[in-house]
Design a protein around this motif. Structure first.
Motif, PDB file in Angstrom:
ATOM      1  N   CYS A 278      -8.314  -0.943  -3.999  1.00 14.63           N
ATOM      2  CA  CYS A 278      -8.225   0.518  -3.964  1.00 14.63           C
ATOM      3  C   CYS A 278      -7.127   1.047  -4.882  1.00 14.63           C
ATOM      4  O   CYS A 278      -7.324   2.002  -5.613  1.00 14.63           O
ATOM      5  CB  CYS A 278      -7.962   0.994  -2.543  1.00 14.63           C
ATOM      6  SG  CYS A 278      -9.317   0.608  -1.421  1.00 14.63           S
TER       7      CYS A 278
ATOM      8  N   VAL B  61      -9.696   4.463  -6.024  1.00 14.75           N
ATOM      9  CA  VAL B  61     -10.903   4.793  -5.263  1.00 14.75           C
ATOM     10  C   VAL B  61     -10.540   5.535  -3.973  1.00 14.75           C
ATOM     11  O   VAL B  61      -9.485   5.279  -3.387  1.00 14.75           O
ATOM     12  CB  VAL B  61     -11.725   3.499  -4.969  1.00 14.75           C
ATOM     13  CG1 VAL B  61     -11.033   2.632  -3.929  1.00 14.75           C
ATOM     14  CG2 VAL B  61     -13.135   3.835  -4.538  1.00 14.75           C
ATOM     15  N   ALA B  62     -11.369   6.463  -3.579  1.00 17.83           N
ATOM     16  CA  ALA B  62     -11.187   7.248  -2.344  1.00 17.83           C
ATOM     17  C   ALA B  62      -9.874   8.023  -2.321  1.00 17.83           C
ATOM     18  O   ALA B  62      -9.359   8.371  -1.265  1.00 17.83           O
ATOM     19  CB  ALA B  62     -11.290   6.335  -1.115  1.00 17.83           C
TER      20      ALA B  62
ATOM     21  N   ALA C  56      -6.918   6.912  -3.431  1.00 23.00           N
ATOM     22  CA  ALA C  56      -5.718   6.083  -3.275  1.00 23.00           C
ATOM     23  C   ALA C  56      -4.797   6.314  -4.477  1.00 23.00           C
ATOM     24  O   ALA C  56      -5.251   6.266  -5.610  1.00 23.00           O
ATOM     25  CB  ALA C  56      -6.111   4.609  -3.193  1.00 23.00           C
TER      26      ALA C  56
ATOM     27  N   LEU D 201       6.519   5.353   3.848  1.00 22.95           N
ATOM     28  CA  LEU D 201       5.388   4.694   3.197  1.00 22.95           C
ATOM     29  C   LEU D 201       4.892   3.528   4.029  1.00 22.95           C
ATOM     30  O   LEU D 201       3.686   3.301   4.175  1.00 22.95           O
ATOM     31  CB  LEU D 201       5.815   4.171   1.819  1.00 22.95           C
ATOM     32  CG  LEU D 201       5.970   5.194   0.705  1.00 22.95           C
ATOM     33  CD1 LEU D 201       6.365   4.492  -0.579  1.00 22.95           C
ATOM     34  CD2 LEU D 201       4.693   5.990   0.512  1.00 22.95           C
TER      35      LEU D 201
ATOM     36  N   VAL E 291       2.704   4.642   6.844  1.00 19.06           N
ATOM     37  CA  VAL E 291       1.333   4.937   6.400  1.00 19.06           C
ATOM     38  C   VAL E 291       0.576   3.632   6.165  1.00 19.06           C
ATOM     39  O   VAL E 291      -0.575   3.470   6.583  1.00 19.06           O
ATOM     40  CB  VAL E 291       1.345   5.775   5.097  1.00 19.06           C
ATOM     41  CG1 VAL E 291      -0.068   5.914   4.536  1.00 19.06           C
ATOM     42  CG2 VAL E 291       1.944   7.150   5.344  1.00 19.06           C
ATOM     43  N   ALA E 292       1.245   2.680   5.501  1.00 16.85           N
ATOM     44  CA  ALA E 292       0.577   1.422   5.150  1.00 16.85           C
ATOM     45  C   ALA E 292       0.225   0.621   6.400  1.00 16.85           C
ATOM     46  O   ALA E 292      -0.785  -0.075   6.443  1.00 16.85           O
ATOM     47  CB  ALA E 292       1.459   0.604   4.208  1.00 16.85           C
TER      48      ALA E 292
ATOM     49  N   ALA F 296      -8.422   7.610   4.199  1.00 17.64           N
ATOM     50  CA  ALA F 296      -9.226   6.467   3.756  1.00 17.64           C
ATOM     51  C   ALA F 296      -8.407   5.198   3.628  1.00 17.64           C
ATOM     52  O   ALA F 296      -8.932   4.142   3.275  1.00 17.64           O
ATOM     53  CB  ALA F 296      -9.890   6.794   2.417  1.00 17.64           C
TER      54      ALA F 296
ATOM     55  N   ARG G  93      -2.872  -1.550   7.546  1.00 17.11           N
ATOM     56  CA  ARG G  93      -2.523  -2.811   6.871  1.00 17.11           C
ATOM     57  C   ARG G  93      -3.517  -3.136   5.763  1.00 17.11           C
ATOM     58  O   ARG G  93      -3.840  -4.301   5.516  1.00 17.11           O
ATOM     59  CB  ARG G  93      -2.440  -3.973   7.866  1.00 17.11           C
ATOM     60  CG  ARG G  93      -1.351  -3.756   8.904  1.00 17.11           C
ATOM     61  CD  ARG G  93      -1.266  -4.841   9.951  1.00 17.11           C
ATOM     62  NE  ARG G  93      -0.521  -4.354  11.104  1.00 17.11           N
ATOM     63  CZ  ARG G  93       0.807  -4.440  11.226  1.00 17.11           C
ATOM     64  NH1 ARG G  93       1.520  -5.009  10.300  1.00 17.11           N
ATOM     65  NH2 ARG G  93       1.415  -3.937  12.281  1.00 17.11           N
TER      66      ARG G  93
ATOM     67  N   ILE H 248       4.291  -2.392  -5.096  1.00 19.16           N
ATOM     68  CA  ILE H 248       3.644  -1.202  -5.670  1.00 19.16           C
ATOM     69  C   ILE H 248       4.700  -0.300  -6.320  1.00 19.16           C
ATOM     70  O   ILE H 248       4.541   0.136  -7.456  1.00 19.16           O
ATOM     71  CB  ILE H 248       2.882  -0.395  -4.582  1.00 19.16           C
ATOM     72  CG1 ILE H 248       1.677  -1.180  -4.078  1.00 19.16           C
ATOM     73  CG2 ILE H 248       2.438   0.969  -5.130  1.00 19.16           C
ATOM     74  CD1 ILE H 248       0.891  -0.490  -2.966  1.00 19.16           C
TER      75      ILE H 248
HETATM   76  C1  HEC Z   1      -9.814   0.795   1.268  1.00 19.12           C
HETATM   77  C2  HEC Z   1      -8.935   1.236   0.242  1.00 19.12           C
HETATM   78  C3  HEC Z   1      -7.460   0.933   0.398  1.00 19.12           C
HETATM   79  C4  HEC Z   1      -6.857  -0.297   0.573  1.00 19.12           C
HETATM   80  C5  HEC Z   1      -7.526  -1.662   0.661  1.00 19.12           C
HETATM   81  C6  HEC Z   1      -5.435  -0.062   0.609  1.00 19.12           C
HETATM   82  N1  HEC Z   1      -5.176   1.284   0.479  1.00 19.12           N
HETATM   83 FE1  HEC Z   1      -3.352   2.191   0.540  1.00 19.12          FE
HETATM   84  N2  HEC Z   1      -4.228   4.007   0.394  1.00 19.12           N
HETATM   85  C7  HEC Z   1      -5.582   4.234   0.247  1.00 19.12           C
HETATM   86  C8  HEC Z   1      -5.827   5.662   0.233  1.00 19.12           C
HETATM   87  C9  HEC Z   1      -7.172   6.312   0.089  1.00 19.12           C
HETATM   88  C10 HEC Z   1      -4.580   6.291   0.378  1.00 19.12           C
HETATM   89  C11 HEC Z   1      -4.277   7.786   0.484  1.00 19.12           C
HETATM   90  C12 HEC Z   1      -4.307   8.122   1.957  1.00 19.12           C
HETATM   91  C13 HEC Z   1      -4.135   9.579   2.221  1.00 19.12           C
HETATM   92  O1  HEC Z   1      -2.971   9.993   2.290  1.00 19.12           O
HETATM   93  O2  HEC Z   1      -5.140  10.250   2.358  1.00 19.12           O
HETATM   94  C14 HEC Z   1      -3.590   5.217   0.477  1.00 19.12           C
HETATM   95  C15 HEC Z   1      -2.230   5.416   0.653  1.00 19.12           C
HETATM   96  C16 HEC Z   1      -1.302   4.421   0.709  1.00 19.12           C
HETATM   97  C17 HEC Z   1       0.114   4.633   0.844  1.00 19.12           C
HETATM   98  C18 HEC Z   1       0.790   5.984   1.012  1.00 19.12           C
HETATM   99  C19 HEC Z   1       0.981   6.650  -0.320  1.00 19.12           C
HETATM  100  C20 HEC Z   1       1.577   8.027  -0.167  1.00 19.12           C
HETATM  101  O3  HEC Z   1       1.766   8.662  -1.213  1.00 19.12           O
HETATM  102  O4  HEC Z   1       1.827   8.482   0.953  1.00 19.12           O
HETATM  103  C21 HEC Z   1       0.700   3.412   0.823  1.00 19.12           C
HETATM  104  C22 HEC Z   1       2.184   3.122   0.925  1.00 19.12           C
HETATM  105  C23 HEC Z   1      -0.334   2.432   0.692  1.00 19.12           C
HETATM  106  N3  HEC Z   1      -1.530   3.066   0.619  1.00 19.12           N
HETATM  107  C24 HEC Z   1      -0.107   1.080   0.649  1.00 19.12           C
HETATM  108  C25 HEC Z   1      -1.133   0.136   0.679  1.00 19.12           C
HETATM  109  C26 HEC Z   1      -0.891  -1.285   0.780  1.00 19.12           C
HETATM  110  C27 HEC Z   1       0.467  -1.919   0.824  1.00 19.12           C
HETATM  111  C28 HEC Z   1      -2.106  -1.883   0.819  1.00 19.12           C
HETATM  112  C29 HEC Z   1      -2.403  -3.356   0.984  1.00 19.12           C
HETATM  113  C30 HEC Z   1      -1.752  -4.045   2.051  1.00 19.12           C
HETATM  114  C31 HEC Z   1      -3.118  -0.835   0.743  1.00 19.12           C
HETATM  115  N4  HEC Z   1      -2.474   0.363   0.659  1.00 19.12           N
HETATM  116  C32 HEC Z   1      -4.483  -1.057   0.745  1.00 19.12           C
HETATM  117  C33 HEC Z   1      -6.570   3.266   0.164  1.00 19.12           C
HETATM  118  C34 HEC Z   1      -6.379   1.905   0.342  1.00 19.12           C
END
Ligand code: HEC
Length: 166
Positions: free
Chosen positions: A101, A106-107, A109, A129, A132-133, A139, A143, A161
Motif C-alpha cells: 500500500c 493505494v486506497a 495510503a 503514528l 494508527v499503525a 483503509a 498492524r 517509513i
Molecule cells: C491495505 C493497505 C495498507 C497496508 C498493508 C498498510 N497501510 Fe498504512 N495506511 C494505509 C492507508 C489507506 C492509510 C491512511 C489511513 C487514513 O488515515 O485514512 C495508512 C496510514 C498509515 C499511517 C498513518 C499516516 C498518517 O499520516 O497518519 C501509518 C503510520 C501507517 N499507515 C503505517 C503502516 C505500516 C507500518 C504498515 C505495515 C506494518 C502499513 N501501514 C500497512 C494503508 C495500508
C-alpha cells in the motif's frame, strides 16, 4: 535516523583526527556520503578506521579522560548497533507487510518517500503514528493486516517509513 548516527560517528572521527598529523589521517575520515541500510550492514569498513583514530586519540590521555572517552565510545557503538538493527528489522517488515500500500499510495495510503505527507511527523515522537499503525484507521488495517507483528515490529516499520521519507 541511521544518517544521524553516521553523522555522530563521522563528527567524532573528524574531531579526533584533527589531533593527528596529516599522514596518519585514515581514509574514512574524509567526507563520505551517508550509506544505505545495506551498505551500513555489509560494509562496516569505517569501523577499523574509527578504531585506528580512537587508538591514536587514547595515546597520551590521562586515565580519567581515557575511561570517559571509552564509556562515550561504547555508548555510541550501542546506539549505532541498535539503530542499524531497528532499520534492518523495519525494512524487512515494511517490505513484507506495508509496501503493497505505502509504495503505491493505494486506497489513499500516504506514500513512503513523499516528504510532504510525512513531514509533520518526527522519528523522535511517533506515538500518534504508531497508534494508527497498530489499531488501523480507514483503509489502513491494524498492524498492516499482520496480527503477528509485535508493537516493536510495527514501530520499526514506522521508523523505516519516516527515514525513507526525509
Ligand atoms: C491495505 C493497505 C495498507 C497496508 C498493508 C498498510 N497501510 Fe498504512 N495506511 C494505509 C492507508 C489507506 C492509510 C491512511 C489511513 C487514513 O488515515 O485514512 C495508512 C496510514 C498509515 C499511517 C498513518 C499516516 C498518517 O499520516 O497518519 C501509518 C503510520 C501507517 N499507515 C503505517 C503502516 C505500516 C507500518 C504498515 C505495515 C506494518 C502499513 N501501514 C500497512 C494503508 C495500508
Amino acid at each position: 535516523m541511521i544518517r544521524n548516527v553516521w553523522l555522530i560517528a563521522l563528527t567524532a572521527a573528524l574531531a579526533i583526527t584533527t589531533g593527528c598529523s596529516k599522514e596518519e589521517a585514515p581514509p574514512a575520515a574524509s567526507p563520505t556520503p551517508a550509506p544505505t541500510v545495506e551498505q551500513a550492514v555489509e560494509k562496516p569498513a569505517p569501523k577499523a578506521a574509527m578504531e585506528h583514530v580512537m587508538d591514536k586519540a587514547h595515546q597520551g590521555m590521562d586515565e580519567k579522560t581515557h575511561e570517559a572517552m571509552q564509556t562515550a565510545h561504547e555508548g555510541i557503538k550501542d546506539a549505532h548497533e541498535t539503530a542499524i538493527a531497528t532499520m534492518v528489522t523495519g525494512q524487512k517488515i515494511y517490505e513484507k507487510t506495508c509496501a503493497a500500500c505505502h509504495n503505491t499510495g493505494v486506497a489513499g495510503a500516504p506514500k513512503t518517500g513523499d516528504k510532504a505527507a510525512w513531514s509533520a511527523y518526527s522519528a523522535e515522537d511517533i506515538d500518534g503514528l504508531l497508534q494508527v499503525a497498530i489499531t488501523g484507521a480507514g483503509a489502513m488495517p491494524p498492524r498492516g493486516g499482520n496480527p503477528d507483528l509485535s508493537d516493536e515490529d510495527v514501530r520499526a516499520a514506522v521508523i523505516y517509513i519516516l527515514d525513507q521519507s526525509r
